[in-house]
Design an enzyme around this catalytic site. Sequence first.
Site, PDB file in Angstrom:
ATOM      1  N   ASP A  86      79.530 -35.451 -11.396  1.00 17.22           N
ATOM      2  CA  ASP A  86      78.213 -34.826 -11.060  1.00 17.22           C
ATOM      3  C   ASP A  86      78.310 -33.860  -9.633  1.00 17.22           C
ATOM      4  OD1 ASP A  86      78.432 -37.263  -9.910  1.00 17.22           O
ATOM      5  OD2 ASP A  86      76.127 -36.987  -9.707  1.00 17.22           O
ATOM      6  N   GLU A 150      76.828 -40.149  -9.100  1.00 20.24           N
ATOM      7  CA  GLU A 150      77.045 -40.561  -7.820  1.00 20.24           C
ATOM      8  C   GLU A 150      76.087 -39.837  -6.801  1.00 20.24           C
ATOM      9  OE1 GLU A 150      78.655 -40.627  -3.723  1.00 20.24           O
ATOM     10  OE2 GLU A 150      78.348 -38.798  -5.077  1.00 20.24           O
TER      11      GLU A 150
END
Length: 437
Positions: A86, A150
């Site tokens: 991400d 994350e």
Amino acid sequence: MGEQIDGSALDEVVTFTSDLIRIDTTNRGGGDCQERPAAEYAAARLAEAGIEPTLLERTKGRTNVVARVEGTDPSADALLLHGHLDVVPAAAADWSVHPFSGEIRDGVVWGRGAVDMKNMDAMILAVVRAWARQGVRPPRDVVIAFTADEEASAEDGSGFLADEHAALFEGCTEGISESGAFTFHDGNGRQIYPIAAGERGTAWLKLTARGRAGHGSKVNRDNAVTRLAGAVARIGAHEWPLRLTPTVRAALTELAALYGIETDVTDVDALLEKLGPAARLVEPTVRNSANPTMLDAGYKINVIPGEAVAHVDGRYLPGGEEEFRDTLDRLTGPDVAWEYHHREVALESPVDSATFARMRAAVEEFAPEGHVVPYCMSGGTDAKQFSRLGITGYGFTPLKLPEGYDYGAMFHGVDERVPVEALHFGVRVLDRFLRTA
């Protein structure tokens, strides 16, 4: 040892970085993200190399990939190699190129994730695919994890993997991931390569002040906004005391030796001043910190609200959480309550380990003019969640960067980009380290 990575790997790391950037995995928080297309891309590249990937989701579309490359010594401890899929949001209007174009121009790959951290994802893929072509096996098992989430809580990513799928990481004692082994130019001709051996803990806080709601024209000694504003001002102005961890102490010692300065930890601020630009590698991690970031109060200008809320980004050093909590209790006072919005542990990793020595040697082989030093990250990574499994984490995403390239500004910044030559260096160094790990 000579060149061992092949030309195809050098081409692939650039292609993979660009391709992954073009897959928009923006994490806006609150579950608003879809990593699955990037996870499927990474899984396909592994499968093409004969490496069996496992795709795992806690929430639909929030996909993680885990795979294991078997080493030559089944009795050896395994090594975790992890990177997140991400990225943080990017406003296209602010960029020189579209942030999800993955454009390759003038020897540079542009786009969100070029540094944080689709470059490392691409390096991992390029290296293990080169091994498959060459019939190479690492000395010990290498577990690969591409994670979701994350850039928010990690609940759908490394937290989920550590809590629900620990068996996939059996035997892993150490892990490597982002934010280390990059070129730091000190402005005086020296090239420093900091390798992360620690992280400050995460303490994202919610502050709540309550008072008596009323008319804005009336005297009100119980104004929630006033109470909150006082607490926020005290937190923002607080001077945190010095706290030296073993990693930070080692960083100061090695940097001082590099510059021929006597190491005086009784006056760290004076020592940092003598280090010049290199002090930026250490300065954020000699103290805890707390920065107010968000305010939310009221709904009409002539109405005193009964509640006011603020958020604070707090970070604490290993061993510093009790001091952090006690200080927040004092700064907020009796009229403002605070709680953890999100909390994760601080990490400390040994700088005298065989693994750190091998990382140092791999960098120095391909950058003999460089000076490797340990450092502590001011922020955090997925290593926090994987530490629940007893995995010691290091920051090691090797990049050889030109002078004038502001590595720190690339993280969550506008015009994020990475030089092609930096990716080539990264693949070579990562390959060398893993072959000797």
